[in-house]
Write a protein that holds these residues in place. Structure first.
Motif, PDB file in Angstrom:
ATOM      1  N   SER A  55       0.819  -1.207   0.000  1.00  0.00           N
ATOM      2  CA  SER A  55       0.000   0.000   0.000  1.00  0.00           C
ATOM      3  C   SER A  55       0.861   1.269   0.000  1.00  0.00           C
ATOM      4  N   TYR A  75       2.016   1.854  -3.480  1.00  0.00           N
ATOM      5  CA  TYR A  75       0.894   2.355  -4.264  1.00  0.00           C
ATOM      6  C   TYR A  75       0.688   3.847  -4.007  1.00  0.00           C
ATOM      7  N   HIS A  78       3.376   5.783  -5.714  1.00  0.00           N
ATOM      8  CA  HIS A  78       3.118   5.816  -7.159  1.00  0.00           C
ATOM      9  C   HIS A  78       2.063   6.876  -7.499  1.00  0.00           C
TER      10      HIS A  78
END
Length: 113
Positions: A99, A102, A105
């Protein structure tokens, strides 16, 4: 739905595994920042799924292999800590919690726009 006892045991395992990584597992983590993000315990306390977050992200695959290779050592060290709370030390499995990767990103994508 987890019972209160499952939640207590999961929190204890989370705390103890993090401590094992800090004190006894320096050779396992080798310069990576490893965070135990969550623990899920089965209703019979026979299995525990341990979710870990790894930084830097590029080392995550190698570190997950290292955790699997040292599963027996980590489980034994965990057993030393929780032996008074459970009859049997649960079988442990490690899962990558990506997570944070993510989120990073998404932040990079927003900065580029």
């Amino acid at each position: 739905m987890e019972t209160t006892r499952q939640q207590k045991i999961a929190k204890q395992i989370q705390k103890d595994v993090a401590e094992i990584f800090q004190k006894e597992g320096e050779g396992i983590v080798r310069g990576s920042l490893v965070t135990v993000t969550a623990v899920r315990v089965s209703p019979d306390f026979g299995y525990a799924k341990i979710y870990v977050s790894v930084f830097p992200f590029g080392r995550s695959a190698a570190l997950m292999q290292e955790l699997d290779r040292n599963n027996k050592f980590i489980r034994h060290a965990l057993g030393q800590r929780i032996r008074n709370q459970v009859k049997n030390v649960p079988e442990i499995q490690f899962f990558l919690d990506d997570s944070l990767e993510y989120i990073d990103h998404i932040e990079q994508a927003l900065k580029n726009d």
